[in-house]
Design an enzyme around this catalytic site. Structure first.
Site, PDB file in Angstrom:
ATOM      1  N   CYS A  42      -5.426  -1.546  -3.492  1.00  0.00           N
ATOM      2  CA  CYS A  42      -5.817  -1.559  -4.901  1.00  0.00           C
ATOM      3  C   CYS A  42      -5.843  -0.171  -5.492  1.00  0.00           C
ATOM      4  O   CYS A  42      -6.025   0.817  -4.796  1.00  0.00           O
ATOM      5  CB  CYS A  42      -7.162  -2.248  -5.111  1.00  0.00           C
ATOM      6  SG  CYS A  42      -8.474  -1.191  -5.629  1.00  0.00           S
ATOM      7  N   ARG A  85      -0.146   0.165  -4.802  1.00  0.00           N
ATOM      8  CA  ARG A  85      -1.325  -0.130  -4.000  1.00  0.00           C
ATOM      9  C   ARG A  85      -1.764  -1.583  -4.103  1.00  0.00           C
ATOM     10  O   ARG A  85      -2.680  -2.018  -3.373  1.00  0.00           O
ATOM     11  CB  ARG A  85      -2.496   0.750  -4.444  1.00  0.00           C
ATOM     12  CG  ARG A  85      -2.221   2.217  -4.352  1.00  0.00           C
ATOM     13  CD  ARG A  85      -3.402   3.010  -4.843  1.00  0.00           C
ATOM     14  NE  ARG A  85      -4.536   2.839  -3.986  1.00  0.00           N
ATOM     15  CZ  ARG A  85      -4.782   3.563  -2.893  1.00  0.00           C
ATOM     16  NH1 ARG A  85      -3.948   4.511  -2.543  1.00  0.00           N
ATOM     17  NH2 ARG A  85      -5.836   3.340  -2.162  1.00  0.00           N
ATOM     18  N   TRP A 129      -5.169  -5.867  -4.983  1.00  0.00           N
ATOM     19  CA  TRP A 129      -4.509  -6.497  -3.836  1.00  0.00           C
ATOM     20  C   TRP A 129      -5.594  -7.331  -3.172  1.00  0.00           C
ATOM     21  O   TRP A 129      -6.469  -6.800  -2.486  1.00  0.00           O
ATOM     22  CB  TRP A 129      -3.972  -5.431  -2.886  1.00  0.00           C
ATOM     23  CG  TRP A 129      -3.127  -5.984  -1.790  1.00  0.00           C
ATOM     24  CD1 TRP A 129      -1.798  -6.279  -1.843  1.00  0.00           C
ATOM     25  CD2 TRP A 129      -3.557  -6.313  -0.455  1.00  0.00           C
ATOM     26  NE1 TRP A 129      -1.384  -6.768  -0.630  1.00  0.00           N
ATOM     27  CE2 TRP A 129      -2.433  -6.809   0.227  1.00  0.00           C
ATOM     28  CE3 TRP A 129      -4.775  -6.240   0.216  1.00  0.00           C
ATOM     29  CZ2 TRP A 129      -2.498  -7.219   1.552  1.00  0.00           C
ATOM     30  CZ3 TRP A 129      -4.834  -6.659   1.531  1.00  0.00           C
ATOM     31  CH2 TRP A 129      -3.700  -7.136   2.189  1.00  0.00           C
ATOM     32  N   ASN A 165     -12.257  -0.759  -4.557  1.00  0.00           N
ATOM     33  CA  ASN A 165     -11.188  -0.808  -3.557  1.00  0.00           C
ATOM     34  C   ASN A 165     -11.863  -0.888  -2.195  1.00  0.00           C
ATOM     35  O   ASN A 165     -12.670  -0.017  -1.878  1.00  0.00           O
ATOM     36  CB  ASN A 165     -10.344   0.462  -3.676  1.00  0.00           C
ATOM     37  CG  ASN A 165      -9.349   0.643  -2.540  1.00  0.00           C
ATOM     38  OD1 ASN A 165      -8.921   1.749  -2.284  1.00  0.00           O
ATOM     39  ND2 ASN A 165      -8.981  -0.422  -1.863  1.00  0.00           N
ATOM     40  N   GLY A 166     -11.549  -1.936  -1.438  1.00  0.00           N
ATOM     41  CA  GLY A 166     -12.137  -2.046  -0.109  1.00  0.00           C
ATOM     42  C   GLY A 166     -12.639  -3.451   0.153  1.00  0.00           C
ATOM     43  O   GLY A 166     -12.286  -4.392  -0.559  1.00  0.00           O
ATOM     44  N   GLU A 212      12.718  -1.025  13.228  1.00  0.00           N
ATOM     45  CA  GLU A 212      12.480  -0.586  11.854  1.00  0.00           C
ATOM     46  C   GLU A 212      13.479  -1.255  10.892  1.00  0.00           C
ATOM     47  O   GLU A 212      13.112  -1.646   9.788  1.00  0.00           O
ATOM     48  CB  GLU A 212      12.573   0.947  11.782  1.00  0.00           C
ATOM     49  CG  GLU A 212      12.532   1.538  10.385  1.00  0.00           C
ATOM     50  CD  GLU A 212      11.216   1.314   9.629  1.00  0.00           C
ATOM     51  OE1 GLU A 212      10.254   0.771  10.214  1.00  0.00           O
ATOM     52  OE2 GLU A 212      11.184   1.649   8.438  1.00  0.00           O
ATOM     53  N   LYS A 267      12.412  -3.492   7.722  1.00  0.00           N
ATOM     54  CA  LYS A 267      12.878  -3.205   6.347  1.00  0.00           C
ATOM     55  C   LYS A 267      13.423  -4.466   5.698  1.00  0.00           C
ATOM     56  O   LYS A 267      13.097  -4.783   4.564  1.00  0.00           O
ATOM     57  CB  LYS A 267      14.021  -2.178   6.338  1.00  0.00           C
ATOM     58  CG  LYS A 267      13.783  -0.718   6.517  1.00  0.00           C
ATOM     59  CD  LYS A 267      12.927  -0.068   5.516  1.00  0.00           C
ATOM     60  CE  LYS A 267      11.514  -0.408   5.866  1.00  0.00           C
ATOM     61  NZ  LYS A 267      10.517   0.479   5.978  1.00  0.00           N
ATOM     62  N   GLU A 287      10.669  -6.987   4.884  1.00  0.00           N
ATOM     63  CA  GLU A 287       9.762  -6.573   3.812  1.00  0.00           C
ATOM     64  C   GLU A 287      10.355  -6.797   2.427  1.00  0.00           C
ATOM     65  O   GLU A 287       9.671  -7.286   1.537  1.00  0.00           O
ATOM     66  CB  GLU A 287       9.415  -5.081   3.952  1.00  0.00           C
ATOM     67  CG  GLU A 287       8.418  -4.789   5.035  1.00  0.00           C
ATOM     68  CD  GLU A 287       8.101  -3.306   5.153  1.00  0.00           C
ATOM     69  OE1 GLU A 287       6.993  -2.973   5.562  1.00  0.00           O
ATOM     70  OE2 GLU A 287       8.971  -2.457   4.860  1.00  0.00           O
ATOM     71  N   HIS A 346      17.631 -12.403  28.433  1.00  0.00           N
ATOM     72  CA  HIS A 346      16.413 -12.964  29.027  1.00  0.00           C
ATOM     73  C   HIS A 346      15.735 -13.961  28.099  1.00  0.00           C
ATOM     74  O   HIS A 346      14.585 -14.312  28.321  1.00  0.00           O
ATOM     75  CB  HIS A 346      15.449 -11.836  29.406  1.00  0.00           C
ATOM     76  CG  HIS A 346      16.004 -10.906  30.441  1.00  0.00           C
ATOM     77  ND1 HIS A 346      16.241 -11.296  31.738  1.00  0.00           N
ATOM     78  CD2 HIS A 346      16.421  -9.625  30.360  1.00  0.00           C
ATOM     79  CE1 HIS A 346      16.759 -10.282  32.414  1.00  0.00           C
ATOM     80  NE2 HIS A 346      16.887  -9.256  31.594  1.00  0.00           N
ATOM     81  N   LYS A 383       1.239  -0.816  -0.584  1.00  0.00           N
ATOM     82  CA  LYS A 383       1.320   0.400   0.216  1.00  0.00           C
ATOM     83  C   LYS A 383      -0.089   0.917   0.451  1.00  0.00           C
ATOM     84  O   LYS A 383      -1.024   0.486  -0.216  1.00  0.00           O
ATOM     85  CB  LYS A 383       2.110   1.423  -0.595  1.00  0.00           C
ATOM     86  CG  LYS A 383       2.896   2.401   0.247  1.00  0.00           C
ATOM     87  CD  LYS A 383       3.760   3.253  -0.636  1.00  0.00           C
ATOM     88  CE  LYS A 383       4.521   4.271   0.153  1.00  0.00           C
ATOM     89  NZ  LYS A 383       5.536   3.693   1.012  1.00  0.00           N
TER      90      LYS A 383
END
Ligand code: GLU
Length: 605
Positions: free
Chosen positions: A2, A27, A73, A99-100, A480, A484, A487, A503, A600
């Site tokens: 946030c 955020r 968020w 925020n939190g 990675e 990507k 996401e 395997h 983010k």
């Protein structure tokens, strides 16, 4: 996560809040709102959706000299207008943005309800507004200080009260709060990004601190009212860093920033003569650098994968056992902290809560932690015993690209530095210094492949499932690359070590599930070709990332990447995968810079 913004001063706060929130959207972006204090009244506007919608929704007559804003968020309750911040007490006097996560919110809600308070949202945050308003004192700062000791969890908050309409009270515990000091005006925000247009003078609040902001200045105290002295520091970021310019999206801009960002991170750190790297902030003597017996790298998401590349570089060059583990797991398994291990915490924002908590846990048990962090002055950077700043410039796209690449470059510098105080030869050191120097131009060459990669994205980045494989140095690159794609394009991507395919996951291979294979020209080249043959024999399509065109019988397409020194290959091999994910997401019509469900700077657990 946030984003919080607040303003007090002679100007109308509303445009400042909206513009600041737009910059903090990375955020969180599920709902947004503002609260404005003016002419003795508190007026609140909130929307479900993005800051742009809020800007359209805010009436032109909403204005005032003091206000707070929030882009959310959600952690408690769905994204909705009711759950959007600011939250207000029943009398409409006190407004709070947060925020939190308040861990004892249920208990506090129950107590409030028992006392007849009506809660109108499902959030944890709303309790703060009611509790603060209920304190029987005239001073809002004191009211905030009296409530916060009862709050279990994390918070960065900003509070306004119509009874003291000239001020904002801000406080922090675990979530970033930064004051911006202007000329007869004060700002508060979760990130300097929202401040740099207005001032370069900032103060990072510490955990347990409460600040009062008025147009004339600010003061800070601890929760028990002890005055603290916090002289502002100067931030050196340019406002231009926050524009996507002609690139369309920040993700694309940041991919194209990489030659410059890598050049910047290398500046002043390479030593040709002695074939080593100088990293001023490590705070390690050569003797200390020689003495530890292991390196443990901790980060979350892309930072963990960059750490895996880093661990391989350190182990290969410095010959010290090294590994990378998700910080989010490490902190909860009561890890053994070994005084002979060098711990390294990786975070672009420097605010990743799981990583910060990991650093604190290691230090509590007597371990030493270095930070590899982009945001100067951030919580992790300040908490660590030393470290390396990325100097990558702000990364705004939610999905990491340049910070990832620069982190891997900085691990190469750390590996080189450690290797040269141990037993790497000067000649090998000089070879790596030359290799590192060549990277920016080589990244520039890769960026020229964008048209080819955009064409391949249609074929390999938009099917329902994609397999990514690599061996040893190629394995974190594959992980990675898959992350990507997941996401930003929401395509299901699996990453596997190429050696593990037979395997089990080979069962997934079919003409509908293509494979992206990382095939550097190293000592495992032939082994990789064998794996490609096994995929082809099962009708799988293959896109290879390699240093030379692969035979058509083994790969349907090859992206030819310039060769680096073999140890540095992973740094370059990841870049085409960023472009593949970007162009796949664009083709699928997704909001590239704001992927669904994500944000983010993950400052919540
Ligand atoms: N826990 C609060 C909520 O769910 C704040 C979340 C955030 O940091 O955006 O509303």
């Amino acid at each position: 996560m946030c984003g919080i913004v607040g303003y007090v001063g002679p100007r109308d706060c509303v445009p400042i809040l909206l513009e600041g929130l737009a910059r903090l959207e990375y955020r969180g972006y599920d709902s947004a709102g503002v609260a404005v204090v003016g002419r003795g009244k508190l007026r609140v506007r909130k929307v479900k959706g993005r800051v742009g919608q809020l800007a359209q929704d805010v009436p032109a007559r909403l204005s005032g000299p003091v206000g707070i804003g929030h882009t959310r968020w959600a952690t408690h309750g769905v994204p909705s207008e009711e759950n959007a911040h600011p939250h207000v007490d029943g009398s409409g006097r006190v407004a709070v943005v947060h925020n939190g996560v308040i861990e004892n919110a249920e208990e506090l809600r129950a107590k409030l309800t028992a006392n007849g308070v009506v809660l109108v949202s499902e959030t944890d945050t709303e309790v703060l507004a009611h509790l603060i308003a209920a304190v029987d004192v005239d001073d809002i700062e004191e009211a905030v200080r009296r409530v916060l000791p009862d709050i279990v969890g994390t918070y960065g908050i900003a509070v306004v009260d119509t009874r003291q309409p000239d001020r904002i009270v801000a406080a922090r515990n675990g979530s970033p709060v930064i004051l911006g000091v202007g000329d007869k005006e004060l700002f508060v925000a979760s990130d300097v990004m929202a401040l740099v247009r207005h001032t370069s003078q900032v103060v990072h609040l510490e955990d347990g601190e409460v600040a009062v902001l008025t147009a004339d200045g600010f003061s800070t105290r601890t929760l028990d009212a002890t005055v603290t002295t916090r002289p502002p520091t100067t931030v050196d970021v340019e406002d231009d860093d926050y524009q996507a310019e002609g690139y369309g999206h920040f993700m694309r801009k940041e991919i194209h920033d990489q030659p410059t960002a890598v050049e910047r991170t290398l500046r002043g750190r390479l030593d040709e003569r002695f074939g080593t790297a100088h990293l001023g902030g490590l705070n390690l003597t050569p003797r200390e650098s020689r003495e530890f017996k292991r390196v443990k790298i901790l980060g979350c998401g892309s930072a963990h994968y960059a750490g895996q590349i880093g661990a391989q570089l350190i182990e290969e060059l410095a010959r010290v056992p090294a590994d990378s583990e998700p910080a989010s797991e490490f902190r909860y398994r009561n890890p053994l902290i070994d005084p002979d291990t060098l711990y390294v915490a990786v975070s672009q924002s420097g605010e990743t809560y799981d990583t910060l908590a990991t650093v604190q846990e290691i230090q509590r048990k007597g371990g030493r932690v270095l930070g590899v962090v982009n945001a100067v002055g951030s919580s992790i950077a300040r908490q660590c015993d030393g470290g390396i700043y990325l100097h990558a410039g702000p990364e705004i796209s939610v999905t990491s690209t340049k910070a990832f690449t620069v982190t891997t470059v900085d691990f190469a510098l750390l590996a080189l530095h450690l290797a040269r105080v141990r037993d790497l030869s000067p000649a090998d050191g000089q070879r790596l210094v030359r290799g590192l120097r060549a990277l920016p131009a080589q990244i520039g060459e890769i960026l020229k492949l964008e048209d080819q990669i955009a064409g391949l994205a249609a074929e390999y980045g938009t099917c329902p499932n994609v397999m990514f494989i690599g061996r040893v140095r190629g394995w974190p690159v594959a992980r990675e690359g898959a992350l990507k794609l997941k996401e930003v394009s929401y395509v299901h991507a699996e990453a596997y070590p190429a050696s593990e395919l037979k395997h089990g996951p080979l069962a997934l291979i079919s003409p509908e599930t293509p494979t992206v294979a990382i095939v550097p020209d190293d000592e495992l080249y032939d082994k990789n070709l064998t794996t490609l043959g096994e995929i082809k024999a099962r009708g799988g399509r293959i896109l290879a990332l390699a240093h030379r065109e692969l035979p058509a019988a083994l790969a349907d397409h090859t992206i030819v990447v310039p060769r680096a020194e073999p140890e540095l290959d992973p740094i370059l091999l990841g870049i085409p995968l960023q472009m593949l994910a970007y162009h796949a997401a664009v083709l699928l019509g997704h909001d590239v810079d704001h992927p669904r469900n994500l944000a983010k700077s993950v400052t919540v657990e």
